[in-house]
Enzyme design. Sequence first.
Site, PDB file in Angstrom:
ATOM      1  N   ILE A   1       9.582 -24.748  14.887  1.00 41.96           N
ATOM      2  CA  ILE A   1       8.676 -25.592  15.778  1.00 41.96           C
ATOM      3  C   ILE A   1       9.201 -27.181  15.745  1.00 41.96           C
ATOM      4  CG2 ILE A   1       6.439 -25.922  15.915  1.00 41.96           C
ATOM      5  CD1 ILE A   1       7.311 -23.081  15.980  1.00 41.96           C
ATOM      6  N   HIS A   2      10.427 -27.341  16.487  1.00 43.78           N
ATOM      7  CA  HIS A   2       9.857 -28.705  17.455  1.00 43.78           C
ATOM      8  C   HIS A   2       9.389 -28.942  18.585  1.00 43.78           C
ATOM      9  CE1 HIS A   2      12.942 -27.112  20.590  1.00 43.78           C
ATOM     10  NE2 HIS A   2      13.079 -26.593  20.096  1.00 43.78           N
ATOM     11  N   ALA A   3       9.826 -30.018  19.113  1.00 42.08           N
ATOM     12  CA  ALA A   3       8.602 -30.556  20.576  1.00 42.08           C
ATOM     13  C   ALA A   3       8.383 -29.455  21.494  1.00 42.08           C
ATOM     14  CB  ALA A   3       9.589 -31.733  20.887  1.00 42.08           C
TER      15      ALA A   3
END
Lengths: 330, 90
Positions: free
Chosen positions: B14-16
């Site tokens: 879960i990145h940006a």
Amino acid sequence: METEPSTFTVLDLIDLDLKEQNSLDLKCVAGRSGLGRQITVPDFNRPGLALAGFFESFAWDKLQIFGRGETAYLVKLEQENSHESVDRLFSYSIPCCIFTNSLLPSKSFLDAAESSSCPVLSTPLSSSEFSSRILRILYEIFAPKTTMHGVLVEVFGIGILLIGDSGVGKSETALELIERGHRLVADDVVEIRCVNGSVLMGQGANKMIGHHMEIRGLGIINITHLFGVGAIRDKKQVQLVCQLEDWNPEKVYDRIGMDELTCEILGVKVPKLEIPVKPGRNIPIIVETAAMNERLKKMGYHSAKEFNQNIVRWLESENERTLYFSRDDY
Amino acid sequence: MIELETTIKNRAGIHARPSALIAQTAVKYSSRIFLEKAGNKINAKSIMGIITLAASFGSVIKITAEGPDEQAAAEAIKALFDSGFNEELG
């Protein structure tokens, strides 16, 4: 990166990023394989009695600190060729042994530690200095903590936690406050620790996020780069909670400020303000004024109470005047 | 209140971008929605909050929703996780 918030290992202790007056300056000299051992009690023990062979009520679950005295006794044991108490010490699952004053134990002690995979650490600090630092640090780590959804800002020296539903304008309010010269501590996720049972310390939950903010329409911005280091702060005591909420015509909002609302975080009561948000209301200025008012209260001046007292006094004097002028025998 | 469990299926975690997708989906519902990983519970309507979870590939995430549209909300969020956010799956 911590995987389980509740576990704290010896490696975490060495890894702590501490500044000058807090630095523990620890080095691992033996027993590297045991660096994963957990520290479960925020306290230490001086193992003098244990070395002398008395193991009743031995606090094996605490950090074991060896100062000049203990190290000298180890030397004496070595000369007498008695290894029994050292072997017995390592039969307990002690978290780690720490030698202060840059002292180092003998080879046989290190070998014994190595074979029972008990980490042996060394620090140049004196025992008394080290003990006071480690206690302070451990108490902070073991303090009860919680995370709250909100923005923590420092306004005129007062730590204010802005809370409210998503989209109510917490981040925008904080941004305006930063623009006006105040400081951002943490946006969105604030980690709060209860230190000494009465002080709530707030900081960002994650070093990675640092002082970034998410502003709708702009995206993610870096406050440090945009406003400079003067606009940020690492941690701050939470002294006031401002709850922003959409203006509810049915709700009665405080118009005088005599009744004080509080909000309980980790069992500590913090003054709370409910601020209704409506187009045309400048929330940052209200928050700024709330901060100054809070400072006045801390200095012993309560605007609303003082105002009311003056009114009561004035009404009384008016009352006396009317009585005086309406006397029949005059 | 409804609780669902899911795992991170896209390789990058879960990145940006995924976190923005989650928050954008969550704000469409009036229920209060939370994501939980290893005892850390955060508001699913906050992008920074979701990033703070440090949810990497394979992490188990618990979705909780509470409110009038809790069922639909939790399922929509879970569907996002399951689709791997249209990214490369691990």
